[in-house]
Scaffold this motif. Structure first.
Motif, PDB file in Angstrom:
ATOM      1  N   LEU A 188      -1.190  -1.661  -3.794  1.00 52.68           N
ATOM      2  CA  LEU A 188      -0.123  -1.578  -5.374  1.00 52.68           C
ATOM      3  C   LEU A 188       0.617  -2.632  -5.976  1.00 52.68           C
ATOM      4  CD1 LEU A 188       1.109   2.660  -5.799  1.00 52.68           C
ATOM      5  CD2 LEU A 188      -0.290   1.125  -6.133  1.00 52.68           C
ATOM      6  N   GLN A 192      -0.731  -4.964  -8.891  1.00 50.94           N
ATOM      7  CA  GLN A 192       0.401  -5.016 -10.258  1.00 50.94           C
ATOM      8  C   GLN A 192       0.490  -7.364  -9.955  1.00 50.94           C
ATOM      9  OE1 GLN A 192       2.201  -3.273 -12.060  1.00 50.94           O
ATOM     10  NE2 GLN A 192       1.404  -5.308 -13.244  1.00 50.94           N
ATOM     11  N   LYS A 223       2.699   4.517  -8.875  1.00 53.29           N
ATOM     12  CA  LYS A 223       3.826   4.335  -9.637  1.00 53.29           C
ATOM     13  C   LYS A 223       4.838   5.047  -8.910  1.00 53.29           C
ATOM     14  CE  LYS A 223       3.400  -0.380 -10.371  1.00 53.29           C
ATOM     15  NZ  LYS A 223       3.794  -1.353 -11.264  1.00 53.29           N
TER      16      LYS A 223
END
Length: 223
Positions: A188, A192, A223
């Protein structure tokens, strides 16, 4: 500039630049198929300047030894995955869900080990090869996973993300986690990072390509 080379269960990519670069080599036994894919792009193995490996899994490095037996092409991998190509074994990554368990069966396959000429850590500039891009460390799928980020907003990210289901045969443009991964948080975080750098199009190891808006929406849900 980026050509997808679909192989048995994964994608390799050809960066068509001043000195052509091959990204990944597919599974053991993909050598002949990969050679034909390159020929369709107007290239032979001997014209390749370098092979970049996104990570040390059999479906991405499995034909490298066969290529190196035919042509003297330098290869590159991140230092964290180096030991696995030298052993001919897959870098650790946990199975996630039923499909992941099936995927782990494929990863039980060993591949012929090989040596690499270039080992990188943080990032590497590919401009000397004529590619307006840099190779960066993006762990998550494996500890040594890497991505190539281009100045035009495209990126080749290996298995940092996957496209669709069943290896990308269904909904190939739908972002999702890879079937196997080492660290969800790192995945993640690195997705990003790529969005923050302005990546618009994500070329993945299975399925794809993925659009920026779709990746951004997926990331918000995760998220």
């Amino acid at each position: 500039m980026i050509s997808r080379l679909p192989l048995t269960i994964s994608n390799a990519y050809l960066i068509q630049c001043e000195q052509p670069i091959l990204v990944d080599t597919g599974s053991p036994g993909d050598f002949q198929l990969l050679s034909r894919r390159l020929e369709k792009e107007g290239l032979t193995l001997h014209e390749l300047a370098m092979i970049v490996h996104t990570h040390a899994h059999a479906d991405h490095v499995g034909s490298t030894h066969a290529i190196k037996e035919k042509a003297d092409i330098p290869t590159i991998i991140h230092t964290n995955d180096l030991q696995w190509i030298e052993k001919g074994a897959n870098a650790p990554a946990g199975a996630k869900g039923l499909t992941g368990l099936i995927g782990s069966w494929f990863l039980a396959r060993r591949f012929t080990p090989f040596s690499t000429e270039i080992i990188f850590e943080g990032e590497m500039d590919l401009n000397p090869f004529g590619a307006p891009a840099k190779l960066i460390h993006t762990p998550g799928h494996t500890l040594g996973s890497a991505s190539i980020i281009f100045e035009n907003g495209e990126a080749i990210i290996g298995d940092l993300l996957s496209g669709g289901h069943f290896g990308g045969y269904i909904q190939p443009s739908k972002p999702r986690f890879p079937y196997l991964y080492r660290d969800k948080k790192n995945i993640l975080m690195n997705v990003q990072r790529l969005l923050d750098w302005g990546v618009q199009r994500f070329h993945v190891g299975h399925g794809g390509p993925l659009k920026r808006d779709d990746v951004a929406k997926w990331l918000q849900k995760m998220k």
